[in-house]
Scaffold this active site. Structure first.
Site, PDB file in Angstrom:
ATOM      1  N   SER A 142       0.868  -1.418  -0.040  1.00 39.75           N
ATOM      2  CA  SER A 142      -0.142   0.065  -0.051  1.00 39.75           C
ATOM      3  C   SER A 142       0.720   1.288   0.051  1.00 39.75           C
ATOM      4  O   SER A 142       1.865   1.150   0.280  1.00 39.75           O
ATOM      5  CB  SER A 142      -0.696   0.038   1.056  1.00 39.75           C
ATOM      6  OG  SER A 142      -0.012   0.092   2.365  1.00 39.75           O
ATOM      7  N   ILE A 181       0.583   5.668  13.547  1.00 39.19           N
ATOM      8  CA  ILE A 181       1.851   6.257  12.849  1.00 39.19           C
ATOM      9  C   ILE A 181       1.646   7.724  13.579  1.00 39.19           C
ATOM     10  O   ILE A 181       2.992   8.280  13.928  1.00 39.19           O
ATOM     11  CB  ILE A 181       1.670   6.493  11.398  1.00 39.19           C
ATOM     12  CG1 ILE A 181       1.648   5.011  10.813  1.00 39.19           C
ATOM     13  CG2 ILE A 181       2.587   7.292  10.842  1.00 39.19           C
ATOM     14  CD1 ILE A 181       1.375   5.031   9.386  1.00 39.19           C
ATOM     15  N   HIS A 435       6.402 -14.584  39.403  1.00 39.60           N
ATOM     16  CA  HIS A 435       6.478 -13.467  40.222  1.00 39.60           C
ATOM     17  C   HIS A 435       7.957 -12.803  40.493  1.00 39.60           C
ATOM     18  O   HIS A 435       8.695 -13.820  40.770  1.00 39.60           O
ATOM     19  CB  HIS A 435       5.523 -13.533  41.439  1.00 39.60           C
ATOM     20  CG  HIS A 435       5.884 -12.396  42.553  1.00 39.60           C
ATOM     21  ND1 HIS A 435       5.190 -11.359  42.115  1.00 39.60           N
ATOM     22  CD2 HIS A 435       6.636 -12.300  43.465  1.00 39.60           C
ATOM     23  CE1 HIS A 435       5.444 -10.486  43.321  1.00 39.60           C
ATOM     24  NE2 HIS A 435       6.586 -11.151  44.028  1.00 39.60           N
TER      25      HIS A 435
END
Length: 457
Positions: A142, A181, A435
């Site tokens: 794109s 973005i 943990h």
């Protein structure tokens, strides 16, 4: 089996390697650089820049950790960009290395469909070559959307493509679009000293996420002194010698530069779809089924040119599925558990349904949340902002989840798997989480669905 892949972005190059590993004779056609937008002008370079600004922020806060820094702490913009370029070059070279190791033929030029099994490549020197193929995978990606209103010129009014090639940080910038973005670039520039204004026409930044998620990032933007104008649109743009002046519904903004980040559109220009009978939809996308097959047997399409999320990891998955099916497989792509990541500080990550989507669809759900500030690990590293939110259906199956906070994009993998596999909150909560770690917030959030979170008041 001869497979031709047009485009070597994250979808195309992974499809090529997958097909080669399955025994195909593979040719990849690429008009620019290996890695596509993601590697060269998107995911990787922006994360490299953000890593530099993160280090700068950490060093400036060193004193609170008992570390004394002697001398002035300052950013070297040229060095930051140099590091980004070096990293991109190394990763692009890595793809080329993988192609050689897997016997993939790489041809630089523009690929065009001539017929069902024929692809023409026009090279930079004007010469052309016709390549025969049994299967073709289209992966041309794109390009940024730049409406005429914004007067894009690549100099004063730019996209993220040009921003990643700047020689120096602008003194001020207007960013049109408060999506991924816009938020990432905006915070990076602000931490290097640029005055940043983000204009988002939707009610809040990160409009694809829930408002409570976006508000967490807004809190940090206020601390960073990033100006955000939400719920308003740019109405006019005037480009002068040294300024860009933008009208925003009764307000006038002025800055050295403007960056347009309002979305991307499929790139199928000159691909020759008409030669094989493929028509795009109204959005310019190529229709495919879940096997990534087009209407023409033996031709597949993946990534940003089809109707799926514009995300590198989605393109990669589609590429792997297309390659396997091209070699006789029977795979399908499902999209109910697509992870969404924003690499700001704090990070934002989500998968599956948002609350807004669940409400709109009339889906009954329960919610569990847990704040990072209640974790010992978060306190120790001084990263206490944010939370984990999980949604389950009436059967206790995870529908979606959101994480805002430290390492959110890494932590999301556990919840992505849970949503993908349809696990229940009880199953995820039954897992022993180490943990002290940040992952305990996930455990506490799924426990909270049933009111059983130990550390939540």
């Amino acid at each position: 089996m001869r497979v031709v892949v047009i485009g070597a972005g994250p979808g195309g190059y992974e499809a090529a390697i997958k097909a080669a590993k399955l025994g195909a004779e593979v040719t990849v056609i690429e008009k620019d650089k290996l890695g596509g937008t993601c590697l060269n002008r998107g995911c990787i370079p922006t994360k490299a820049l953000l890593a530099s600004s993160d280090v700068l922020t950490t060093v400036k806060a060193a004193e609170k950790f008992g570390i004394n820094v002697v001398g002035e702490v300052a950013a070297d913009f040229a060095a930051i960009m140099g590091r980004k370029d070096k990293l991109v070059g190394q990763l692009s070279g890595g793809i080329e290395f993988l192609f050689k190791k897997n016997g993939i033929n790489l041809v630089y030029g523009r690929g065009k469909l001539l017929a069902k099994g024929k692809v023409e490549v026009t090279k930079d020197d004007g010469s052309s070559e016709i390549i025969e193929a049994d299967r073709i995978i289209l992966a041309t990606g794109s390009v940024p959307v730049c409406p005429p209103l914004f007067k894009y010129d690549g100099k004063k009014v730019i996209t993220s493509d040009e921003l990643l090639s700047l020689n120096k940080a602008p003194a001020s910038i207007i960013i049109v679009g408060g999506g991924v973005i816009g938020c990432e670039i905006g915070q990076f520039l602000r931490r290097l000293g640029t005055e940043v204004t983000i204009v988002e026409m939707m009610p809040h930044i990160l409009p694809m996420e829930d408002e409570d998620v976006a508000n967490q990032l807004m809190r940090q933007f206020k601390k960073d002194k990033i100006k955000v104008i939400a719920g308003k649109a740019i109405t006019s743009v005037k480009v002068e010698d040294d300024r860009v002046i933008a009208g925003v519904e009764g307000e006038e903004l002025s800055a050295e530069m403007m960056m347009i980040s309002i979305g991307r559109k499929p790139y199928t220009e000159g691909l020759g779809l008409e030669n094989v009978g493929i028509q795009t939809d109204k959005g310019g996308r190529i229709p495919v089924n879940k096997r990534m097959e087009t209407c023409v047997e033996g031709i597949y399409a993946i990534g940003d040119i089809v109707d799926s999320p514009f995300l590198a990891h989605v393109a990669s998955k589609e590429g792997l599925v297309a390659a396997e099916n091209a070699l006789g497989g029977n795979k399908e792509v499902t999209y109910h558990a697509v992870p969404r990541c924003v690499y700001t500080e704090p990070e934002v990550a989500a998968v599956g349904l948002t609350e807004a989507e669940a409400k709109k669809a009339g889906i009954s759900y329960k919610k569990g949340t847990f704040d990072f500030r209640a974790l010992g690990k978060a306190q120790a590293i001084d990263k206490i902002q944010g939370f984990v939110k999980v949604l389950v259906d009436e059967c206790d199956r995870l529908l979606g989840a959101s994480i805002v906070g430290p390492h959110a994009t890494d932590l999301l993998a556990e919840l992505t798997m849970a949503v993908h596999l349809g696990l229940t909150a009880d199953q995820v909560g039954d897992v022993i989480h180490p943990h002290p770690t940040l992952s305990e917030a996930i455990m506490e959030a799924v426990h909270d669905i049933h009111g059983q979170s130990i550390h939540k008041v």
